[in-house]
Design a protein around this motif. Structure first.
Motif, PDB file in Angstrom:
ATOM      1  N   ASP A  45      -2.670   5.086  -5.244  1.00  0.00           N
ATOM      2  CA  ASP A  45      -4.102   5.372  -5.382  1.00  0.00           C
ATOM      3  C   ASP A  45      -4.885   4.107  -5.711  1.00  0.00           C
ATOM      4  O   ASP A  45      -5.994   3.891  -5.203  1.00  0.00           O
ATOM      5  CB  ASP A  45      -4.347   6.428  -6.471  1.00  0.00           C
ATOM      6  CG  ASP A  45      -4.051   7.841  -6.004  1.00  0.00           C
ATOM      7  OD1 ASP A  45      -3.981   8.064  -4.772  1.00  0.00           O
ATOM      8  OD2 ASP A  45      -3.903   8.725  -6.871  1.00  0.00           O
ATOM      9  N   TYR A  47      -4.015   1.044  -4.866  1.00  0.00           N
ATOM     10  CA  TYR A  47      -4.054   0.289  -3.609  1.00  0.00           C
ATOM     11  C   TYR A  47      -5.158   0.820  -2.706  1.00  0.00           C
ATOM     12  O   TYR A  47      -5.909   0.055  -2.101  1.00  0.00           O
ATOM     13  CB  TYR A  47      -2.706   0.388  -2.885  1.00  0.00           C
ATOM     14  CG  TYR A  47      -1.698  -0.669  -3.240  1.00  0.00           C
ATOM     15  CD1 TYR A  47      -1.420  -1.001  -4.563  1.00  0.00           C
ATOM     16  CD2 TYR A  47      -0.988  -1.329  -2.247  1.00  0.00           C
ATOM     17  CE1 TYR A  47      -0.480  -1.965  -4.876  1.00  0.00           C
ATOM     18  CE2 TYR A  47      -0.047  -2.292  -2.554  1.00  0.00           C
ATOM     19  CZ  TYR A  47       0.200  -2.602  -3.875  1.00  0.00           C
ATOM     20  OH  TYR A  47       1.128  -3.560  -4.183  1.00  0.00           O
ATOM     21  N   ALA A  48      -5.244   2.140  -2.603  1.00  0.00           N
ATOM     22  CA  ALA A  48      -6.251   2.743  -1.724  1.00  0.00           C
ATOM     23  C   ALA A  48      -7.665   2.419  -2.203  1.00  0.00           C
ATOM     24  O   ALA A  48      -8.561   2.155  -1.393  1.00  0.00           O
ATOM     25  CB  ALA A  48      -6.045   4.257  -1.644  1.00  0.00           C
ATOM     26  N   ARG A  51      -8.331  -1.180  -1.366  1.00  0.00           N
ATOM     27  CA  ARG A  51      -8.465  -1.247   0.097  1.00  0.00           C
ATOM     28  C   ARG A  51      -9.865  -0.802   0.527  1.00  0.00           C
ATOM     29  O   ARG A  51     -10.497  -1.428   1.376  1.00  0.00           O
ATOM     30  CB  ARG A  51      -7.401  -0.360   0.739  1.00  0.00           C
ATOM     31  CG  ARG A  51      -7.479  -0.270   2.228  1.00  0.00           C
ATOM     32  CD  ARG A  51      -6.384   0.708   2.730  1.00  0.00           C
ATOM     33  NE  ARG A  51      -6.549   1.012   4.114  1.00  0.00           N
ATOM     34  CZ  ARG A  51      -7.245   2.045   4.591  1.00  0.00           C
ATOM     35  NH1 ARG A  51      -7.846   2.880   3.756  1.00  0.00           N
ATOM     36  NH2 ARG A  51      -7.342   2.251   5.881  1.00  0.00           N
ATOM     37  N   THR A  52     -10.352   0.269  -0.057  1.00  0.00           N
ATOM     38  CA  THR A  52     -11.690   0.765   0.277  1.00  0.00           C
ATOM     39  C   THR A  52     -12.756  -0.263  -0.073  1.00  0.00           C
ATOM     40  O   THR A  52     -13.685  -0.496   0.714  1.00  0.00           O
ATOM     41  CB  THR A  52     -11.963   2.093  -0.461  1.00  0.00           C
ATOM     42  OG1 THR A  52     -10.980   3.051  -0.051  1.00  0.00           O
ATOM     43  CG2 THR A  52     -13.350   2.614  -0.168  1.00  0.00           C
ATOM     44  N   ILE A 162      -4.035   5.975   5.579  1.00  0.00           N
ATOM     45  CA  ILE A 162      -4.537   6.422   4.288  1.00  0.00           C
ATOM     46  C   ILE A 162      -5.722   7.335   4.548  1.00  0.00           C
ATOM     47  O   ILE A 162      -6.668   6.952   5.211  1.00  0.00           O
ATOM     48  CB  ILE A 162      -4.956   5.223   3.399  1.00  0.00           C
ATOM     49  CG1 ILE A 162      -3.752   4.321   3.164  1.00  0.00           C
ATOM     50  CG2 ILE A 162      -5.528   5.710   2.077  1.00  0.00           C
ATOM     51  CD1 ILE A 162      -4.091   3.051   2.413  1.00  0.00           C
ATOM     52  N   SER A 163      -5.629   8.559   4.041  1.00  0.00           N
ATOM     53  CA  SER A 163      -6.739   9.493   4.264  1.00  0.00           C
ATOM     54  C   SER A 163      -7.163  10.127   2.966  1.00  0.00           C
ATOM     55  O   SER A 163      -6.564   9.982   1.955  1.00  0.00           O
ATOM     56  CB  SER A 163      -6.336  10.547   5.289  1.00  0.00           C
ATOM     57  OG  SER A 163      -5.120  11.161   4.920  1.00  0.00           O
TER      58      SER A 163
END
Length: 163
Positions: A45, A47-48, A51-52, A162-163
């Protein structure tokens, strides 16, 4: 919180523990596996989220690049028009050179080889043929099950979604 690398190493050690036939090791394995899945999920999470944020910054940079490319195109056009106007004026006045206190302007011939102008059909002896594989035809043959000695279908890669 442990790094993703550390969690991966711990996960591998845990999998090794999963081979044990001792019931105590089995319970430790299950309990640890559940907590590690939670930690890996938290790390994923994080990382996501990063990333965003990076994708947002990338989009801003892409927009700025597009804006600056438009500015560059405008500047290049203005420079070219100014040079063309000055050259046209010099030609109309019959001047190949103008000297001022700051600059020297000259109309000079371009360098390099002379350009070739094609005025008609070019004979075959003055043409070249470029052979390249017909990938669509090769793919169709392979998809139909043909065995080609010079080609085969490769493996499809993987990617993270990743969604």
């Amino acid at each position: 919180m442990a790094s993703l690398f550390e969690l991966t190493a711990e996960y591998q050690a845990l999998l090794d523990l999963g081979d044990s036939i001792d019931p105590k090791d089995q319970q430790t394995f299950l309990d640890t596996l559940e907590s590690m899945d939670y930690e890996v999920g938290l790390k994923a999470d994080s990382y996501a989220a990063v990333r965003t944020m990076l994708k947002g910054r990338r989009d801003v940079v892409k927009g700025e690049i597009a804006r600056l490319q438009a500015v560059l195109k405008t500047l290049d056009g203005n420079i070219s028009r100014m040079e063309d106007s000055l050259q046209t004026a010099m030609v109309q006045m019959g001047k190949n050179e103008i000297k001022t206190d700051l600059h020297r302007f000259r109309i000079v011939n371009n360098g390099g080889v002379l350009p070739i102008v094609i005025d008609g059909d070019v004979p075959d002896s003055y043409t070249k043929v470029i052979l390249e594989p017909d990938m669509a035809k090769i793919r169709a043959a392979l998809d139909a099950g043909e065995q080609l000695p010079f080609a085969h279908l490769g493996e499809r890669g993987t990617h993270l979604r990743i969604s």
